[in-house]
Design an enzyme around this catalytic site. Structure first.
Site, PDB file in Angstrom:
ATOM      1  N   HIS A  41      -9.237  47.781  33.121  1.00  0.00           N
ATOM      2  CA  HIS A  41      -9.751  46.528  32.589  1.00  0.00           C
ATOM      3  C   HIS A  41      -9.783  45.438  33.673  1.00  0.00           C
ATOM      4  CE1 HIS A  41      -8.333  48.567  28.912  1.00  0.00           C
ATOM      5  NE2 HIS A  41      -9.251  47.857  28.280  1.00  0.00           N
ATOM      6  N   ARG A 202     -10.955  49.976  15.381  1.00  0.00           N
ATOM      7  CA  ARG A 202     -11.171  49.032  14.279  1.00  0.00           C
ATOM      8  C   ARG A 202     -12.432  49.429  13.543  1.00  0.00           C
ATOM      9  NH1 ARG A 202     -13.002  43.887  12.730  1.00  0.00           N
ATOM     10  NH2 ARG A 202     -14.376  43.724  14.533  1.00  0.00           N
ATOM     11  N   LYS A 203     -13.602  48.936  13.988  1.00  0.00           N
ATOM     12  CA  LYS A 203     -14.869  49.283  13.333  1.00  0.00           C
ATOM     13  C   LYS A 203     -15.864  49.943  14.284  1.00  0.00           C
ATOM     14  CE  LYS A 203     -14.827  45.672   9.750  1.00  0.00           C
ATOM     15  NZ  LYS A 203     -15.585  44.531   9.186  1.00  0.00           N
ATOM     16  N   GLY A 204     -15.897  49.494  15.520  1.00  0.00           N
ATOM     17  CA  GLY A 204     -16.862  50.037  16.461  1.00  0.00           C
ATOM     18  C   GLY A 204     -18.295  49.691  16.138  1.00  0.00           C
TER      19      GLY A 204
END
Length: 242
Positions: A41, A202-204
């Site tokens: 990152h 989470r949701k993507g």
């Protein structure tokens, strides 16, 4: 990279978190111990010279995402790892911090722009991808990725549907269905916080920001984004997002 080493009944992703299969550069002091595939990152200027140098044989693949979805995802993730002694971080406070460039790995805009500039200067070294394109055109992006890292798909592999099988196997829905990513297997973060594997999912989804951000927030991000990327040739904002 490992498609010839495993089949889909014995693949490491069935029993290990993606974060275990692809180790992070931030959590190791020994670069020599890394396998051939790592994630990071850190901002481009802080990458080790043995990775970012134009003379290095290590290809860099950078994935950026719409800043609106990045913010919402970061806000949710921050509250997941936040120490219990602190109250949840409100969306207004989190948004102000994000807009001021206060993020775990520097300003979103500086981070993206540095990798974008590197991809322009060294197109054979740095591949710059958009998350939204990966979601919309996974097969095309995967073919491009394979060619870039020197693992191009053969004619026979394409005819046998190997690319589609990889896309399906590594899809968000499929990965989240694996038991290893549903159980509270613990890992320790840099802050000493314990995290379950499922916290990384989470949701993507693309566009989930619409469920959380006001129009004023969206317009503020648009202004910052356009100002930050002006003259760079990088376009991450469409008129449909305004």
């Amino acid at each position: 990279m490992n498609r010839t080493l495993y089949d889909y009944s014995t693949h490491p992703l069935l029993t290990s978190s993606p974060h275990d299969c692809v180790p992070s550069i931030e959590f190791s002091n020994n670069l020599c111990a890394f396998p051939s595939l790592i994630c990071a990152h850190v901002p481009f200027p802080l990458l080790p010279e043995c990775i970012k140098s134009d003379s290095s044989s290590c290809p860099i693949v950078y994935v950026c995402r719409d800043p609106k979805d990045v913010f919402v995802s970061l806000w949710h993730f921050t509250n997941k790892v936040r120490v219990k002694e602190l109250p949840p971080l409100g969306i207004e406070e989190a948004f102000d911090l994000f807009c001021r460039g206060i993020s775990p790995f520097e300003s979103y805009w500086d981070h993206v722009l540095a990798y974008w500039n590197a991809s322009v200067l060294m197109p054979n070294k740095v591949l710059f991808l958009r998350y939204e394109d990966m979601k919309a055109q996974p097969i095309a992006i995967l073919k491009r990725l394979g060619e870039f890292i020197g693992c191009a798909f053969s004619y026979d592999e394409e005819n046998d549907g190997v690319i589609q099988k990889i896309v399906d196997f590594c899809s968000f829905d499929n990965l989240t269905s694996f038991q290893v990513n549903q159980t509270p297997t613990q890992r320790t973060t840099m802050s000493g916080t314990n995290m379950a594997n499922n916290m990384f999912f989470r949701k993507g989804k693309v566009g989930d920001y619409k469920n959380y951000m006001t129009q004023e927030m969206i317009m503020r991000l648009k202004e910052i984004t356009e100002m930050s990327f002006k003259g760079s040739g990088l376009q991450l904002w469409s008129d449909a997002d305004a």
